[in-house]
Design an enzyme around this catalytic site. Sequence first.
Site, PDB file in Angstrom:
ATOM      1  N   ASP A  12      -9.559  70.235  48.421  1.00  0.00           N
ATOM      2  CA  ASP A  12      -9.945  69.428  47.476  1.00  0.00           C
ATOM      3  C   ASP A  12      -9.981  68.872  46.072  1.00  0.00           C
ATOM      4  O   ASP A  12     -11.374  69.470  46.151  1.00  0.00           O
ATOM      5  CB  ASP A  12      -8.786  67.886  48.132  1.00  0.00           C
ATOM      6  CG  ASP A  12      -8.804  66.793  47.227  1.00  0.00           C
ATOM      7  OD1 ASP A  12      -7.938  67.092  46.454  1.00  0.00           O
ATOM      8  OD2 ASP A  12      -9.282  65.635  47.540  1.00  0.00           O
ATOM      9  N   SER A  13      -9.717  68.420  45.596  1.00  0.00           N
ATOM     10  CA  SER A  13     -10.916  68.127  44.254  1.00  0.00           C
ATOM     11  C   SER A  13     -11.632  67.503  44.290  1.00  0.00           C
ATOM     12  O   SER A  13     -12.901  67.642  43.963  1.00  0.00           O
ATOM     13  CB  SER A  13     -10.033  67.630  42.963  1.00  0.00           C
ATOM     14  OG  SER A  13      -9.708  66.102  43.288  1.00  0.00           O
ATOM     15  N   CYS A  76      -4.302  68.847  48.263  1.00  0.00           N
ATOM     16  CA  CYS A  76      -4.634  68.322  47.149  1.00  0.00           C
ATOM     17  C   CYS A  76      -3.060  68.991  46.498  1.00  0.00           C
ATOM     18  O   CYS A  76      -2.826  69.711  46.189  1.00  0.00           O
ATOM     19  CB  CYS A  76      -5.735  68.858  46.193  1.00  0.00           C
ATOM     20  SG  CYS A  76      -5.556  69.069  44.194  1.00  0.00           S
ATOM     21  N   GLU A 155     -13.027  57.591  43.736  1.00  0.00           N
ATOM     22  CA  GLU A 155     -14.023  58.847  43.890  1.00  0.00           C
ATOM     23  C   GLU A 155     -15.897  57.881  43.891  1.00  0.00           C
ATOM     24  O   GLU A 155     -16.627  58.397  44.042  1.00  0.00           O
ATOM     25  CB  GLU A 155     -14.463  59.812  42.950  1.00  0.00           C
ATOM     26  CG  GLU A 155     -13.015  61.059  42.874  1.00  0.00           C
ATOM     27  CD  GLU A 155     -13.888  61.758  43.685  1.00  0.00           C
ATOM     28  OE1 GLU A 155     -14.731  62.383  43.976  1.00  0.00           O
ATOM     29  OE2 GLU A 155     -12.918  62.786  44.609  1.00  0.00           O
ATOM     30  N   HIS A 189      -5.298  61.664  47.401  1.00  0.00           N
ATOM     31  CA  HIS A 189      -7.018  59.894  47.333  1.00  0.00           C
ATOM     32  C   HIS A 189      -6.268  58.715  47.670  1.00  0.00           C
ATOM     33  O   HIS A 189      -6.823  57.655  48.257  1.00  0.00           O
ATOM     34  CB  HIS A 189      -7.545  60.042  45.960  1.00  0.00           C
ATOM     35  CG  HIS A 189      -8.510  60.582  45.719  1.00  0.00           C
ATOM     36  ND1 HIS A 189      -8.059  61.935  45.294  1.00  0.00           N
ATOM     37  CD2 HIS A 189      -9.666  61.004  45.468  1.00  0.00           C
ATOM     38  CE1 HIS A 189      -9.348  63.191  45.576  1.00  0.00           C
ATOM     39  NE2 HIS A 189     -10.327  62.125  45.099  1.00  0.00           N
TER      40      HIS A 189
HETATM   41  N1  DGL Z   1      -6.357  64.664  45.570  1.00  0.00           N
HETATM   42  C1  DGL Z   1      -5.740  65.416  44.538  1.00  0.00           C
HETATM   43  C2  DGL Z   1      -4.437  65.069  44.279  1.00  0.00           C
HETATM   44  O1  DGL Z   1      -3.672  64.955  46.104  1.00  0.00           O
HETATM   45  C3  DGL Z   1      -6.731  63.761  42.996  1.00  0.00           C
HETATM   46  C4  DGL Z   1      -6.536  64.705  42.459  1.00  0.00           C
HETATM   47  C5  DGL Z   1      -7.656  64.923  41.028  1.00  0.00           C
HETATM   48  O2  DGL Z   1      -8.670  65.007  41.036  1.00  0.00           O
HETATM   49  O3  DGL Z   1      -7.501  64.514  39.960  1.00  0.00           O
HETATM   50  O4  DGL Z   1      -3.252  65.621  43.713  1.00  0.00           O
END
Ligand code: DGL
Length: 272
Positions: A12-13, A76, A155, A189
């Site tokens: 994920d990010s 993600c 975050e 998130h």
């Molecule tokens: N958890 C990512 C998602 O599901 C977040 C993306 C982000 O970094 O903006 O889209």
Amino acid sequence: MDVRERPIGVFDSGFGGLTVMRSLIDLMPNESLVYIGDTGRYPYGNKPADEVRSYAIELAESLVHDHGAKMIVVACNTAASVALDALSKSLTVPVIGVIEPGARALARVTHNGKVGVIGTVGTIASRAYDVAIEATGADVVLTSAACPGFVEFVERDQTDGDEVTLLAKRLLSPVKDAGVDALLLGCTHYPYLAPVIQRVMGDGVVLVSSANETAFAVRELLESGGLASSRDGVAERRFFSSGDVDWFATLGRRLLGPELGEVSAWHSGAAS
Ligand code: DGL
């Protein structure tokens, strides 16, 4: 090593994919897992699709080549919405995203046929959920809303309070006004903001997270592909972050739980 005992690679990010990790751990404690949180390059949600796709490919390839992943879980929505096809074509291991499992769950729980999805700007702009909902064949009307800023609150470990509630009231108004009775948290998130989102949407709206659905889909894919681990007991879980590893360990442990042990650095363009 027996392919069945190799780990599942998850990325994920940042911290969002830990919601999917939680479900994977709970459902299949005997499966080894390797997680990369790309916190050094987050957020993905406001980046061009090409850039997110290239990050997703790099992370998935690292999980396969450096860690021997037997399967990739794109935990993600933003990455899955723009890179799932490219990943499925370029990787030699099965790949699964969070979008189709989430869409199926959403279509199943609605009673009034009005459903909503919230996600990052990138996910909503990709229209991946419109396609996935359509593919379910369910007779539902989908209203989508982008929620820029939500990911940043998570975050920063600011998952409740006046500021995020005020933002939620503004960003959720399209799905609220549409009278949806089921709302998909189309960003991994967002489950961490569920108490705020639930308060704003009201008790009559069911919040759907794709984490559990994705874990069930992973288990099915492992079993049908003869890839499920045959070991008994609890398997190893490893965590990497491309950003501040101490912050990842501290907040990650709070969000995921004690399973998040040591966190190692992951570097773009290098074997980790
Ligand atoms: N958890 C990512 C998602 O599901 C977040 C993306 C982000 O970094 O903006 O889209």
